[in-house]
Design an enzyme around this catalytic site. Structure first.
Site, short mmCIF file in Angstrom:
data_model
loop_
_atom_site.label_atom_id
_atom_site.label_comp_id
_atom_site.label_asym_id
_atom_site.label_seq_id
_atom_site.Cartn_x
_atom_site.Cartn_y
_atom_site.Cartn_z
N SER A 1 0.67 -1.20 -0.21
CA SER A 1 0.16 -0.07 0.10
C SER A 1 1.28 1.14 0.29
O SER A 1 0.99 1.97 -0.70
CB SER A 1 -0.68 0.09 1.41
OG SER A 1 0.21 -0.14 2.46
N GLU A 2 1.81 1.08 0.59
CA GLU A 2 2.91 2.76 0.63
C GLU A 2 4.22 1.76 0.91
O GLU A 2 4.50 0.69 1.33
CB GLU A 2 2.60 3.57 1.85
CG GLU A 2 1.23 4.84 1.62
CD GLU A 2 0.12 3.92 2.05
OE1 GLU A 2 -0.81 4.71 1.59
OE2 GLU A 2 -0.15 3.03 2.94
N THR A 3 5.35 2.51 0.52
CA THR A 3 6.73 2.65 0.01
C THR A 3 7.39 3.80 0.26
O THR A 3 6.84 4.45 -0.18
CB THR A 3 7.11 2.32 -1.20
OG1 THR A 3 6.79 0.49 -1.67
CG2 THR A 3 8.48 1.93 -1.06
#
Length: 286
Positions: A45-47
């Site tokens: 979902s996020e990096t």
């Protein structure tokens, strides 16, 4: 060019569950296009991308698989916990520069990471009828909570949606409906919650849907947890310390702590914390 990405689950419960995030260190020379390509290859979902900064201890940027976002709680937790575990930093207080501003992060001696978030902004509110059409719960059922549906941001604007006990896990999200609504109203996603009975170790159980940014559902949302803590401090007398459970419907339970300080009913401080699980690594070729 080979890019090393650290993979870590954030907001774990006794080392299990949590929400996976990617972390890339020494990202100073990466362009936004390269960061987005890396985030898409990671697929979480996020990096988070960590760079040097002249004023703050670190600059951290956050990318979903579709775009950059101003802030991400679980990727912040993943970033600072990983640096602590790798011996890059010691327990103590640090400042990260994000697009949501300069924010403090505390690493406790036991490895728990507690992050400051922006003070809350109440941006909008919606009728029960408007939300009912999107999440498929009758408006009279939503109204029975006697709690408002509000857009609150402590870094990212999310819609706080209370539902009665027993309805949370039954929600079958329609990604297109939610994404269209969020795009129209310029919000990140829906943070739906049901309250636990007084005396429980948990304050609320939550689900978060942000399909506009490629996240159908995620198992731990740090930014929305800060917003929810501010919402509860405003509308219910539950004290100033909260424990949220998230990811139950995904069989990936996460635990998120949150606290607020208030002065004459005005929130003056918002903190969100948790632990991470084991760390893994992958390499991406640009």
């Amino acid at each position: 060019m080979n890019i090393e990405v650290t993979l870590v689950n954030a907001f774990t419960a006794n080392g299990k569950g949590g929400n996976p995030a990617g972390v890339v260190f020494n990202a100073d020379q990466l362009s936004d296009a390269q960061k987005l390509k890396i985030a898409q290859a990671v697929g979480y979902s996020e990096t988070a991308f960590v760079s040097q900064d002249d004023e703050a201890d670190f600059e951290v940027s956050f990318f979903t698989t579709t775009a950059e976002v101003d802030f991400c709680g679980h990727a912040t937790l993943a970033t600072f916990s990983t640096m602590y575990q790798k011996g890059m930093i010691t327990a103590g207080s640090y400042v990260q520069r994000t697009k949501a501003g300069l924010l403090s992060v505390l690493i406790e001696p036991n490895g728990k990471v507690v992050m400051d978030q922006q003070l809350p902004q109440i941006i909008d509110c919606f009728s029960y009828q408007a939300i009912s059409r999107v999440i498929g719960i009758e408006s009279r059922i939503l109204e029975s909570t006697q709690l408002p549906i509000e857009v609150i941001s402590t870094g990212l604007p999310d819609v706080m949606i209370p539902v009665p006990s027993g309805y949370l896990d039954a929600i079958k999200p329609d990604d297109k409906l939610i994404a269209d609504f969020c795009k129209k109203h310029q919000v990140i996603g829906f943070h739906v919650f049901e309250l636990y009975e007084q005396g429980s170790k948990f304050t609320a159980s939550c689900r978060n849907f942000a399909p506009l940014f490629g996240i159908s559902e995620e198992s731990a949302t740090g930014s929305a947890s800060g917003a929810l803590a501010c919402y509860l401090a405003e509308h219910l007398a539950l004290g100033n310390d909260y424990v949220f459970e998230q990811g139950r419907a995904m069989n990936c339970t996460s635990i998120i702590t949150a606290s607020v300080k208030t002065d004459n009913s005005r929130v003056t401080e918002v903190k969100v914390g948790g632990f991470t699980g084991s760390v893994d690594t992958m390499f991406i070729t640009l």
